[in-house]
Design an enzyme around this catalytic site. Structure first.
Site, short mmCIF file in Angstrom:
data_model
loop_
_atom_site.label_atom_id
_atom_site.label_comp_id
_atom_site.label_asym_id
_atom_site.label_seq_id
_atom_site.Cartn_x
_atom_site.Cartn_y
_atom_site.Cartn_z
N ARG A 101 25.24 51.63 -42.89
CA ARG A 101 24.11 52.61 -42.39
C ARG A 101 23.05 53.11 -43.18
NH1 ARG A 101 26.14 57.31 -41.74
NH2 ARG A 101 27.77 56.99 -43.22
N ARG A 112 15.68 56.10 -41.64
CA ARG A 112 17.28 56.30 -42.01
C ARG A 112 17.77 55.29 -40.82
NH1 ARG A 112 19.20 61.76 -40.46
NH2 ARG A 112 21.07 60.97 -41.30
N CYS A 131 21.05 54.85 -51.29
CA CYS A 131 21.42 54.95 -50.06
C CYS A 131 21.03 56.55 -49.48
CB CYS A 131 22.89 54.61 -49.50
SG CYS A 131 22.73 54.37 -47.81
N HIS A 156 24.45 49.86 -52.13
CA HIS A 156 25.31 50.51 -52.86
C HIS A 156 25.97 49.54 -54.00
CE1 HIS A 156 26.14 53.89 -50.15
NE2 HIS A 156 26.04 53.05 -49.42
N SER A 214 22.54 62.16 -46.01
CA SER A 214 21.69 62.55 -46.58
C SER A 214 21.29 64.23 -46.16
CB SER A 214 20.26 61.93 -46.50
OG SER A 214 20.03 61.73 -45.16
N GLU A 229 27.62 50.43 -56.64
CA GLU A 229 28.67 51.03 -56.94
C GLU A 229 29.82 50.70 -56.07
OE1 GLU A 229 26.48 52.49 -54.96
OE2 GLU A 229 27.78 53.92 -53.40
N GLY A 247 25.98 58.84 -48.99
CA GLY A 247 26.98 59.73 -48.21
C GLY A 247 26.10 60.02 -46.92
#
Ligand code: GLN
Length: 194
Positions: A135, A107, A80, A170, A50, A172, A48
């Site tokens: 990202r 980041r 992430c 990710h 952070s 997921e 998402g």
């Protein structure tokens, strides 16, 4: 097996689907009482944003309980932005957020043009898997107790320290459940024999 998923922002539903497919029970963590009313075998911190998630967990007063649970040995898997929540140091924000894991994260490390990309790459203990980066951060440095699990183009993108697992990518967002399976196996292996 019951897994608590931080569900204040970001891609938490995708983690739920993966874990449920593997037979785990999932509870969304949105407020303090979600932590108080359940005992978990593990936690997931999703991707998402952070900075937003870091602020929300403070505002919702779940920062300290989460930090205590993780420091107390609760298995945790951060993807992430979740990796960034776990990192003890973040480039540009050295005090970090939950700051539990001995890693330094950078980041948005791949620049705007490479904002999103995917590769097929080997992860230790897991095998070759699709890795989707959005990202994404990477891990610039690790402490001595941290095992590096995967690197892409010379940058660390997955690591484990004790019961903490973090990926810059990710899993997921793919059909491959093997990283989630690894997390569940990690929880089972570490369970005290009663
Ligand atoms: N760039 C985001 C951050 O800094 C992480 C992106 C993600 O979780 N997909 O928090």
């Amino acid at each position: 097996m019951k897994i608590g998923i931080l569900a204040v922002q970001g891609a938490f539903i995708e983690h739920e689907r993966c874990l449920e497919q593997l037979g785990a029970e999932v509870v969304e963590i949105r407020q303090q009482k979600d932590l108080a009313n359940h005992s978990f075998d593990g936690l997931v911190l999703p991707g998402g944003e952070s900075t937003v998630m870091g602020k929300l967990i403070c505002d919702l007063k779940i920062f300290a309980p989460l930090q205590e649970m993780i420091a107390g040995g609760m298995p945790v898997f951060g993807t992430c932005a979740g990796l960034l929540l776990l990192a003890k140091q973040i480039d540009g924000n050295p005090s970090g957020h939950l700051a539990c894991m001995e890693i330094t994260a950078v980041r948005n490390a791949y620049g705007r043009q490479l904002g999103s990309f995917s590769v097929q790459q080997e992860m230790s203990h897991v095998g070759e898997i699709p890795m989707v980066f959005i990202r994404a951060p990477y891990i610039a440095a690790v402490g001595e107790n941290v095992e590096v699990l995967a690197e892409v183009e010379g940058k660390i993108v997955a690591a484990r320290e004790g019961r903490m697992l973090a990926t810059a990518f990710h899993p997921e967002l793919t059909d491959d459940l093997s990283v989630h399976q690894y997390f569940l196996t990690m929880i089972n292996q570490d369970k005290p024999v009663s």
